[in-house]
Design a protein around this motif. Structure first.
Motif, short mmCIF file in Angstrom:
data_model
loop_
_atom_site.label_atom_id
_atom_site.label_comp_id
_atom_site.label_asym_id
_atom_site.label_seq_id
_atom_site.Cartn_x
_atom_site.Cartn_y
_atom_site.Cartn_z
N ARG B 29 65.56 47.31 -30.70
CA ARG B 29 64.35 47.25 -30.23
C ARG B 29 63.27 48.45 -30.62
O ARG B 29 63.67 49.61 -31.21
CB ARG B 29 64.42 47.99 -28.69
CG ARG B 29 65.17 46.96 -27.85
CD ARG B 29 64.22 45.73 -27.35
NE ARG B 29 64.95 44.74 -26.49
CZ ARG B 29 65.61 44.68 -25.39
NH1 ARG B 29 65.26 45.61 -24.60
NH2 ARG B 29 66.08 43.70 -24.90
N PHE B 32 59.78 53.35 -28.83
CA PHE B 32 58.24 53.84 -28.42
C PHE B 32 58.60 55.38 -28.43
O PHE B 32 57.43 56.18 -28.69
CB PHE B 32 58.47 53.54 -27.01
CG PHE B 32 58.06 52.34 -26.62
CD1 PHE B 32 56.50 51.77 -26.67
CD2 PHE B 32 59.02 51.18 -26.31
CE1 PHE B 32 56.39 50.45 -26.47
CE2 PHE B 32 58.55 49.66 -25.92
CZ PHE B 32 57.25 49.65 -26.10
N TRP B 46 74.44 50.38 -24.85
CA TRP B 46 74.13 49.08 -23.73
C TRP B 46 75.38 48.23 -23.93
O TRP B 46 75.62 47.07 -23.34
CB TRP B 46 73.06 48.24 -23.89
CG TRP B 46 71.58 48.91 -23.45
CD1 TRP B 46 71.87 50.43 -22.93
CD2 TRP B 46 70.44 48.51 -23.38
NE1 TRP B 46 70.65 50.67 -22.45
CE2 TRP B 46 69.57 49.42 -22.69
CE3 TRP B 46 70.03 47.59 -23.76
CZ2 TRP B 46 68.34 49.48 -22.74
CZ3 TRP B 46 68.39 47.17 -23.35
CH2 TRP B 46 67.52 48.42 -22.91
N ILE B 270 64.82 58.77 -22.51
CA ILE B 270 64.36 58.37 -21.19
C ILE B 270 63.20 58.07 -20.93
O ILE B 270 62.52 57.24 -20.13
CB ILE B 270 64.97 59.61 -20.39
CG1 ILE B 270 66.59 59.48 -20.42
CG2 ILE B 270 64.45 59.29 -18.79
CD1 ILE B 270 67.23 58.90 -19.27
N ALA B 271 62.11 59.18 -21.35
CA ALA B 271 60.92 59.28 -21.07
C ALA B 271 59.96 58.02 -21.58
O ALA B 271 59.36 57.36 -20.90
CB ALA B 271 60.08 60.40 -21.48
N PHE B 272 60.21 57.63 -22.89
CA PHE B 272 59.50 56.67 -23.65
C PHE B 272 60.28 55.30 -23.71
O PHE B 272 59.47 54.33 -23.75
CB PHE B 272 59.22 57.16 -24.97
CG PHE B 272 58.25 58.43 -25.02
CD1 PHE B 272 56.94 58.14 -24.60
CD2 PHE B 272 58.51 59.70 -25.07
CE1 PHE B 272 55.95 59.39 -24.47
CE2 PHE B 272 58.13 60.82 -24.88
CZ PHE B 272 56.52 60.55 -24.88
N ASP B 273 61.42 55.27 -23.73
CA ASP B 273 62.39 54.07 -23.76
C ASP B 273 62.96 53.62 -22.51
O ASP B 273 63.66 52.52 -22.56
CB ASP B 273 63.05 53.94 -25.02
CG ASP B 273 62.14 54.25 -26.36
OD1 ASP B 273 61.90 53.24 -26.59
OD2 ASP B 273 62.12 55.44 -26.70
N GLN B 274 63.40 54.39 -21.65
CA GLN B 274 63.97 54.30 -20.32
C GLN B 274 65.56 53.86 -20.82
O GLN B 274 66.08 52.79 -20.44
CB GLN B 274 63.59 53.06 -19.68
CG GLN B 274 62.24 53.60 -18.83
CD GLN B 274 60.90 53.56 -19.78
OE1 GLN B 274 60.78 52.39 -20.42
NE2 GLN B 274 60.34 54.61 -19.86
N VAL B 275 65.91 54.71 -21.95
CA VAL B 275 67.42 54.57 -22.25
C VAL B 275 68.18 55.67 -22.08
O VAL B 275 67.83 56.80 -22.52
CB VAL B 275 67.18 54.02 -23.85
CG1 VAL B 275 68.76 54.49 -24.56
CG2 VAL B 275 66.89 52.79 -24.07
N VAL B 276 69.23 55.52 -21.37
CA VAL B 276 69.98 56.63 -21.15
C VAL B 276 71.03 56.94 -22.27
O VAL B 276 71.73 56.06 -22.58
CB VAL B 276 71.03 56.73 -20.09
CG1 VAL B 276 71.98 57.56 -19.77
CG2 VAL B 276 70.15 56.26 -18.67
N GLY B 309 76.11 55.89 -24.29
CA GLY B 309 75.05 56.34 -23.31
C GLY B 309 75.85 56.88 -22.25
O GLY B 309 75.41 57.50 -21.14
N ASN B 310 77.23 57.33 -22.27
CA ASN B 310 77.92 58.03 -21.00
C ASN B 310 77.66 59.49 -21.17
O ASN B 310 78.71 60.24 -21.49
CB ASN B 310 79.47 57.59 -21.49
CG ASN B 310 79.62 55.93 -21.23
OD1 ASN B 310 79.04 55.55 -20.32
ND2 ASN B 310 80.52 55.31 -22.11
N ILE B 311 76.62 59.91 -20.56
CA ILE B 311 76.36 61.18 -20.39
C ILE B 311 76.47 61.43 -18.75
O ILE B 311 76.28 60.59 -18.05
CB ILE B 311 74.91 61.45 -20.85
CG1 ILE B 311 74.54 63.13 -20.76
CG2 ILE B 311 73.93 60.82 -19.98
CD1 ILE B 311 73.14 63.43 -21.37
#
Lengths: 324, 324
Positions: B29, B32, B46, B270-276, B309-311
């Motif tokens: 992707r 952003f 993911w 998180i803020a720009f891509d909504q990805v953890v 992404g496991n935070i």
């Protein structure tokens, strides 16, 4: 009041043939946040635009004639439909002029992403309804085609393709929980599912701040405008469309969730599934974790459609801070 | 010191044939959070287990003989490899007994997910290295097969399949930025990319708290143990494997990022891509946004592999709170 057409499985299959080249299926994942319930998340928040809206917009725009394309398109949106339209314009190619009316109150996460696309963004009006009125006026003045966010069979049929993916991956699904704003998504999902897998129940969820579908059913008339209270589920605030009203007999339950449960669901999705959901996207999980969905109590598999993920980081920060 | 084998494109293709039925490609992707750079995110966070580790574990376990399967398997992991092994056991079926040693310091997000799988989890040892020693001893005592988290050609070849997906979707990629812990991923990625698309540069990133690859290259010997300082990128802390050392000539840069930049990258994602993203998964974005990657400065497309992404949610809450 006009009577909206019924959607049929055929319409949704046709939309799927259009979308197949452009949008791969989204994941269906076990919901760690709902354990030990037999629950799954359909992650529409992982679409390229962060919401399912790209399905309907792509299907609508792919259906335009050459003449309509020359006239350009216009849409109104709380953010996610605008992103869907912008993405569709980008992937379907051609020289398509798009003007998108977005209310000034739309989440920044949505508006900032929009700026990455070759579209004209007009931040005008305080609510979706106001942006909609401005967009309709713009269409009348310019001859551009109005791409409705939910109350159009082409848009709704596109949204319904999510149901085909669900039924292929889990034909034995017992209950599908669907967030409802304008209702295009649930109308097409219900039409497809009740034809293909009639044993599956369809549950509508709205925020307590905007129970426009429940009220429409109670009053026997589609409330196209609805003065919503402020809600985390901004994408669901306001009136419903004619289309969902014309499909109300296919809905097994209409559930309304309090804000507090939406907050908790957003935090749970981050904490247990590492999924960023916006308020509108989390209402299904909210309803399930709060035990508000009767159909889900019989132990058959339940799927919550997590419709979108475009939430502002400061909002997320505030919600996480309340728990941790 | 033994000399580890070189991996070849063939090994990675073979792994891909094994994985094809089980793991669909992850999304690539636009980033952003790195605009206006021409940068993309390869979203391994993911994967069904929340990290790329499931690729290697699945490839390894699929290669076991019937006799090895009867003897069971054992692994050590800071969390993500254990999840990969557990997921592979679940999807590959059969009656495979798996014992997973996880240090007591592993993030709760990882350990809680592990409990959902039919495996034996032993939280023992304070570091990955200690858990590894316990797991090796367990293998010696029971005859179980040890599934190494990175320093095995079967594991590494599985990880390398991510490179094939990248090259198919973006053959013109200029730079691929890869987080390095044990180094199995980057070894196989480099082997595949330098064969298939030699114009693409491979950049290794480690946290300042654990620059074991940089130090190994400097000292001319693989530091299999490394006393890391505490870091948000817990998944990258510790020594490297023999395999990555045997591929060090294929790496164009080795970059080390400060903790502060890792924090900022997690929040930006998180803020720009909504990805953890977990710390380990965010180091590539951290290096790019801080301008530490020389290869990325020529305007050719850059891809950061977001490995996991496991935070833990309380950690995320604290990081978001610092900015908002």
């Amino acid at each position: 009041m006009t009577v909206a057409p019924r959607l049929h499985l055929e319409d949704v299959f046709r939309a799927r043939r259009v979308l197949a080249r452009h949008l791969p299926p989204t994941p269906l994942r076990p919901a760690f946040c709902l354990r030990p319930r037999p629950a799954w998340l359909k992650l529409e928040c992982w679409q390229p635009t962060g919401s399912f809206k790209v399905r309907g917009a792509t299907n609508f725009i792919a259906s335009l004639s050459a003449e309509q394309r020359r006239g350009g398109i216009v849409a109104a949106s709380a953010g996610n439909h605008a992103l869907g339209v912008a993405h569709a314009v980008a992937i379907l190619g051609g020289n398509l002029e798009a003007t998108l009316f977005v209310p000034t109150t739309a989440p920044r996460a949505k508006v900032e992403k929009l700026r990455a696309f070759p579209v004209t963004v007009r931040e005008e009006g305080d609510t979706y309804e106001e942006a909609h009125a401005l967009a309709v006026a713009h269409a009348g003045k310019t001859g551009a085609t109005y791409v409705h966010a939910f109350d159009d069979p082409r848009t709704a049929a596109g949204q319904g393709t999510v149901a085909l993916e669900i039924l292929e991956e889990m034909p034995e699904v017992g209950t599908i929980v669907v967030p409802v704003g304008g209702g295009g998504l649930i109308a097409a999902v219900a039409a497809a599912v009740k034809d293909r897998a009639p044993q599956a129940r369809i549950v509508a969820v709205q925020p307590e701040a905007s129970p426009s579908l429940r009220e429409s059913i109670r009053q026997g008339t589609a409330l196209l405008d609805y003065a919503a209270a402020p809600t985390l589920a901004d994408g669901l605030a306001g009136g419903i469309g004619e289309i969902v009203f014309a499909h109300r007999d296919l809905l097994d339950e209409v559930v309304v969730v309090p804000e507090k449960d939406i907050e908790e669901a957003i935090v749970d999705l981050i904490a247990f599934d590492q999924v960023v959901a916006e308020g509108a996207g989390a209402v299904g999980v909210a309803a399930l974790r709060a035990g508000l969905v009767k159909s889900a109590e019989d132990g058959r598999p339940v799927i919550a459609i997590v419709t979108g993920g475009n939430i502002d980081a400061p909002v997320l920060a505030r919600l996480l801070q309340r728990r941790y």
